[in-house]
Write a protein that holds these residues in place. Structure first.
Motif: not given
Length: 522
Positions: A21-27, A30-32, A34-42
């Motif tokens: 729910q928090a991730v959806a609000k971040f998106r 900030l825009g898709e 600017n929200v990084l959750v995938k392993d390669e992004q991290l």
């Protein structure tokens, strides 16, 4: 459907539904992109050089903000969902934890895209910048606009930034090297979303924000450094005008036992401001490593490098056992007078070979040291990491009085402990006005589990044994923050937690920073 991967952990006390729910609000905020959750992004946020498992400092996600309003929005979402957020500016705090969060599962708030140089005043010699501004960027701005101003930064410097370095109370090598002393005015987003400006910044229409530090009432700037009471989104600081003459020099001393006399020679010159910048006294391995000398060039035997080999390196690389770097700044007349004082004091000391820029030319390490003292950013000191290889580095930096007796005692103690664990003493002393920072890079091969374990035990013993002698460090990596906080006593910790409860009752801003965490309350 959850996007949480198997490798990325959830924040402490947050379940998967709440997190998504928090991730959806971040998106939405900030825009898709600017929200990084995938392993390669991290991956960039999961690289540490300290002697603990990567997993202990793995983030759950990273978000990037570009405006103060977005930072306020992130804080609001974090409060709603009790999400702990670890803020970084450029994430180049190598040896102290890099860009990884202080605790497993924290969300990284990355401010590198907030990278505007907001104002530079060439007459008053001030600057106002955002968190993502790097020293190289600011240096280029000064050069492109032909502004006769000089930066001060730590080393290596080009990819780090003035805001982040100052917030962690880093130091540099020019007369303006006490960076927090030169800070003037902060803008801070508090945990409740309020925007607070320190000093004169709260006065409508005021133009003295970057020239007068104090304002009216309590001065709170220092409260936000090395702390987790707010997120700094702007910082003002003073720049040094370029002097007509800059005269860097080095003094080489042949014997390790000279250290006490070196400091006694330097201290009165520093206190009197004859030498106006922080004086570096670098050991042989520090200087050899920055010139890309590798231990494997001399020995492949395990354990600490024998003293006989250290002497051979000293001879081969034309180094001193101790290598002193300082500079003079001012008009030709001022520099001439102060040069006579320095050389006269050295003659009275009766040892040490002095080398000027004319003699050294473009040779390293003199060149990069001169650049540091003249405000030219470089990355030369990354050569330290090649000494042993393997990507392991932890900075150990106790502070003491600037006395020769302190140096001799500290160096012997540090070398004994490091060698006990099969590691080398790679250190330098930095003499401030009256204080002395003893900076040691605990270098080890992080690809070897057994050596990593030894390095961790070594760092613990360094903290313990130095504390017994009355020494404490002024900065430390994220794995040891709570341990170092204990060194400063329970009264300080209770006060810090009282402030945390008042300003951040949901404990969302960097829990654990400097040992301040309401989950471990007093």
């Amino acid at each position: 459907m959850t996007e949480q991967t198997n490798k990325a952990p959830l924040p402490r006390g947050v379940d998967a539904t709440n997190f998504q729910q928090a991730v959806a609000k971040f998106r939405k905020l900030l825009g898709e992109e600017n929200v990084l959750v995938k392993d390669e992004q991290l991956i960039p946020y999961n690289k540490i050089m300290i002697a603990v498992d990567d997993a202990e400092h793995a983030p759950s996600a990273a978000v990037t903000a570009t405006t103060v309003e977005q930072v306020q929005g992130v804080v609001r979402i974090c409060n709603e969902h009790k999400i702990p957020v670890w803020t970084i500016s450029t994430g180049r705090n190598f040896g102290y934890g890099s860009a990884a969060p202080g605790q497993r599962g924290q969300v990284i708030l990355d401010l590198k895209k907030m990278n505007r140089i907001l104002h530079v005043d060439p007459e008053l010699c001030t600057a106002l910048v955002e968190p993502g501004v790097t020293y190289q960027q600011l240096y280029d701005y000064l050069q492109e606009n032909n502004l006769p101003l000089m930066l001060s930064f730590s080393a290596p410097s080009a990819i780090a930034g003035p805001l982040g370095n100052t917030m962690d109370r880093g130091v540099g090598y020019t007369p303006y090297g006490e960076h927090f002393l030169m800070q003037c005015g902060m803008e801070v987003v508090l945990a409740n979303g309020d925007v607070y400006r320190t000093g004169m910044g709260g006065v409508k229409g005021d133009n003295a924000w970057q020239v007068f530090k104090w304002g009216y009432g309590p001065t709170l700037d220092g409260m936000f450094t090395q702390a987790n009471y707010g997120i700094c989104t702007k910082m003002g600081f003073w720049l040094m005008p370029k002097p007509p003459v800059f005269k860097p020099f080095e003094i080489k001393f042949e014997d390790e036992t000279d250290i006490a006399e070196i400091v006694e020679f330097i201290r009165p010159l520093r206190i009197a401001q004859v030498i106006p910048n922080a004086v570096v006294i670098a050991g042989v391995l520090w200087e050899a490593a920055t010139c890309n000398t590798r231990r494997a060039d001399y020995t492949t035997e395990p354990g600490a490098t024998p003293d006989a080999i250290l002497k051979q390196i000293q001879k081969d690389k034309n180094l001193g056992a101790w290598n002193v770097y300082a500079a003079l700044y001012g008009t030709p007349e001022q520099v001439e007078v102060n040069w006579k004082i320095v050389t006269g004091a050295l003659k009275q000391l009766g040892k040490g070979r002095i080398i000027t820029e004319e003699e050294a030319g473009d040779t390293q390490p003199f060149k990069y040291r001169a650049q540091l003292m003249s405000g030219v950013p470089n990355l030369q000191e990354f050569g330290l990491y090649n000494w042993r290889g393997g990507g392991g580095s932890m900075w150990f930096a106790p502070v003491s009085q600037a006395r020769g007796s302190e140096c001799a005692k500290q160096q012997a103690l540090a070398k004994r402990i490091l060698n006990k664990y099969g590691l080398d003493y790679v250190g330098e002393f930095i003499v401030g006005w009256r204080d002395m920072h003893h900076v040691i890079d605990v270098l080890y091969d992080r690809t070897l589990p057994e050596e990593t374990e030894r390095a961790n035990a070594c760092f613990n013993e360094l903290l313990d044994e130095f504390e017994k002698q009355g020494y404490a460090v002024y900065r430390v990596n994220t794995a040891f923050q709570d341990r170092v906080a204990q060194s400063y006593g329970p009264v300080k910790r209770r006060l810090e937690h009282t402030l945390k409860r008042a300003l951040d009752p949901n404990n969302i801003l960097a829990p654990g920073k400097s040992g301040i965490d309401l989950a471990n309350d007093f």
